[in-house]
Design an enzyme around this catalytic site. Structure first.
Site, PDB file in Angstrom:
ATOM      1  N   HIS A 237       0.878  -1.164   0.000  1.00 31.26           N
ATOM      2  CA  HIS A 237       0.000   0.000   0.000  1.00 31.26           C
ATOM      3  C   HIS A 237       0.921   1.222   0.000  1.00 31.26           C
ATOM      4  CE1 HIS A 237      -3.077   2.833   1.150  1.00 31.26           C
ATOM      5  NE2 HIS A 237      -3.991   1.886   1.078  1.00 31.26           N
ATOM      6  N   ARG A 259      -5.690  10.049  -1.229  1.00 25.35           N
ATOM      7  CA  ARG A 259      -5.177  10.388  -2.575  1.00 25.35           C
ATOM      8  C   ARG A 259      -6.343  10.593  -3.528  1.00 25.35           C
ATOM      9  NH1 ARG A 259      -2.875   6.212  -4.908  1.00 25.35           N
ATOM     10  NH2 ARG A 259      -3.292   4.783  -3.213  1.00 25.35           N
TER      11      ARG A 259
END
Ligand SMILES: Cc1cc2nc3c(=O)[nH]c(=O)nc-3n(C[C@H](O)[C@H](O)[C@H](O)COP(=O)(O)OP(=O)(O)OC[C@H]3O[C@@H](n4cnc5c(N)ncnc54)[C@H](O)[C@@H]3O)c2cc1C
Length: 578
Positions: A237, A259
């Site tokens: 990740h 994000r």
């Protein structure tokens, strides 16, 4: 040594989504079955299902379909998934989410019109991730645990499985484990065993899974000679919290939604860099963003602690606080202001796509042994879509429970364990005590061995790989194994009851064994697919002739890796079901 014994019909190893669903479904299929769950931690409090933040993928909304979910899973997995397993996942998720809501009582977030809210997750063509805020896993595990407690299901908490034990004729007789509280061995004789210990790539310096996960189940399967597939496929990740070496918070996931909402990644000097790696900037997929951050780290363009910055402040601190309450609070606990300042982040090992080869009904090649959840391999291929992990464990956990109940309808007697095998397993586990008693071996420092494992896997078998680094990793792991085998417990740690040092040694032993499989599978795959990237073989290779890796350990410890052609049972590269 006297070895306590317990006899049960069904033995389930692990109490995550897979283990608990298996227990419920086996019990509901046949309430007369004697079912035992053995778990390294406390039931309801351990494993990664509890840690699920983002949510659960399922095709529920009008316009979405099982076919579409399936195609996203196959394309996300770079055409390596076993397509029948992927289909079972996507179709089974629809049934399982209704069961979670309507039978187990989970509350998921809803839209104003009363329909279940489904959010967007990377790599999917439809908003299909069901969630309860960013605490979805706690909701699922709490409701599951209540249902297990309600039923007559035996719980062996703080029991660590050590090995599958066979009978003299080679059939499975049960599992030997250690009662962590007393430190004493227990042999559980069972007619069916489910492996659901949840993998967990905790051999990497930065990682997300819970501390109880150390690939024990995969190491057990390896020693039992079972085939493990796709072991080179370890998902990183991109945004793990970097809070310093002194805290276990380092490595914790800061969710993808940050994000997605417009968060910026910046190098140590504050400059954005993602445009140099992908036109989608920060919204590129997990593997691409992880590799980009890793490249910045290797080039030395890092923050003080060696990561990069995640910056959200330009989106408005109040807005960030409102949208990402849990994340803002988690960062504040570690001294970072996510809403108005910046947070140091680093890619973090998150999930193992690889695991024991299995069939759609969760059976393995060993009669009486089933597998489900993150210990299994083949559902996700080269990459797991966010939201497909908890769907995997709950869908296949339920199937495993039903299969075990069905298998046990046939009259089947318990098998007696081969005592030599049983004693050899316990002797292997007790070795650091024996070396202490005999004054043999070396006292050593487990912490420094762990550090070497972290460095080896992070530097040479992590986000970016090549033959030289992987060769170096294999040699380093061989040396670590020799030192671990010679490790003698210090005098202060000679009592086996609740002996954390001993369990650390057992954890490291499992991790080193499984790391060696990751390295060998990564060496064998001479192309780059999904989570596996080789700078010396950067191309994906021909999709039509895709193969997956199958690793197997022989009785003498020799590891072999074969390339097995993928069967495109439902759709071929270039085609689509939608
Ligand atoms: C921080 C985080 C966030 C995540 N978010 C998401 C998400 O949003 N969506 C998603 O789909 N997936 C997510 N995942 C992945 C997801 O958690 C896993 O895919 C899934 O929950 C695994 O379920 P499992 O039942 O296989 O294993 P787990 O839930 O991990 O359970 C494993 C169990 O095995 C036990 N165990 C381990 N070793 C032994 C042993 N030797 N003997 C006995 N018992 C043992 C453990 O104590 C534990 O009870 C996330 C993972 C993490 C770490």
């Amino acid at each position: 040594m006297d070895i306590a014994r317990l006899t049960t019909d069904v033995l389930i190893l692990g109490a995550g989504g897979a283990g608990l669903f298996a227990a419920l479904h086996a019990h509901d299929a046949d309430p007369s079955l004697d079912i035992t769950i053995a778990v390294k931690g406390l039931l309801g409090k351990c494993g990664c299902t509890r840690m699920v933040q983002g949510g659960y993928n399922v095709a529920l909304a009008p316009g979405d379909s099982i076919e579409r979910h399936f195609m996203d899973t196959i394309e996300g997995g770079k055409w390596l998934p076993n397509q029948d397993l992927a289909w079972a996942l996507c179709s089974g998720a629809v049934e399982r989410i209704r069961e979670l809501e309507n039978e187990l009582g989970c509350f998921f977030d809803r839209n104003p019109d009363g329909t279940v809210h489904q959010k967007a997750f990377a790599g999917q063509t439809f908003d299909r991730t069901v969630h309860k805020g960013d605490l979805t896993g706690i909701e699922i595990i709490s409701r599951l645990a209540e249902q297990v407690w309600k039923r007559n299901i035996r719980r062996l908490e703080e029991h660590r499985a050590l090995d599958f034990i066979v009978a003299r004729d080679g059939t499975l007789a049960g599992v030997v484990m250690i009662d962590v509280r007393s430190g004493l061995p227990l042999f559980v004789q069972a007619r069916c065993v489910l492996l659901a210990t949840g993998g967990g790539p905790t051999m990497y310096r930065f990682h997300t899974p819970s501390g109880d996960k150390s690939c024990d189940g995969l190491a057990m399967a390896l020693r039992a000679g079972l085939p493990l597939r796709d072991m080179e496929m370890v998902q990183f990740h991109p945004t793990g919290l970097l809070a310093g070496a002194h805290t276990r918070m380092t490595g914790t996931v800061l969710e993808e939604g940050l994000r997605g909402a417009g968060g910026h990644l910046q190098d140590g000097s504050g400059a954005r860099f993602m445009h140099r790696y992908d036109p989608r900037d920060e919204r590129a997929t997990r593997d691409i963003v992880s590799r980009a951050i890793f490249a910045e780290m290797r080039a030395g363009r890092t923050t003080r602690n060696g990561g990069v910055w995640l910056s959200m402040a330009h989106l408005g601190p109040d807005n960030v606080r409102r949208q990402f309450k849990g994340m803002v609070e988690r960062c504040a606990d570690c001294g970072f202001d996510l809403a108005a300042g910046k947070v140091e982040v680093v890619p973090t090992a998150h999930y193992m796509m690889g695991g024991v080869e299995f069939d759609v009904d969760c059976t393995t090649e060993r009669e009486g042994l089933l597998v489900a959840g993150e210990d299994s391999g083949g559902v996700h291929g080269a990459n797991r879509l966010g939201g497909n992990g908890v769907a995997n464990s709950t869908v296949f956990g339920g199937i495993a429970g039903e299969t075990m109940a069905r298998q046990l309808r046939r009259p089947q007697s318990q098998r007696e364990p081969d005592v030599d095998v049983l004693h050899a397993s316990i002797a292997r586990a007790m070795r650091p005590f024996d070396l202490h008693a005999n004054g043999a071996g070396a006292p050593g420092q487990l912490e420094s061995l762990r550090e070497r494992l972290f460095t080896t896997m992070w530097d040479d078998a992590g986000i970016v790989r090549d033959a030289t680094g992987l060769g170096r990793a294999s040699a380093a792991l061989t040396a670590l194994k020799v030192e671990l085998d010679a490790y003698r417990l210090p005098h202060a740690a000679r009592d086996p009851a609740f002996n954390v040092t001993w369990h650390d040694w057992l954890n490291l032993s499992s991790l080193v064994d499984v790391s060696q499989v990751i390295v060998h599978a990564a060496l064998a795959r001479e192309n780059s697919r999904g989570a596996h990237f080789r700078v010396d073989f950067p191309d994906a290779g021909d999709l039509d002739t895709s193969s997956y890796t199958r690793a197997r350990q022989a009785a003498d410890g020799t590891l072999t890796v074969e390339a097995i052609p993928v069967q495109f049972t439902r759709v071929r590269p270039g085609q689509s079901l939608v």
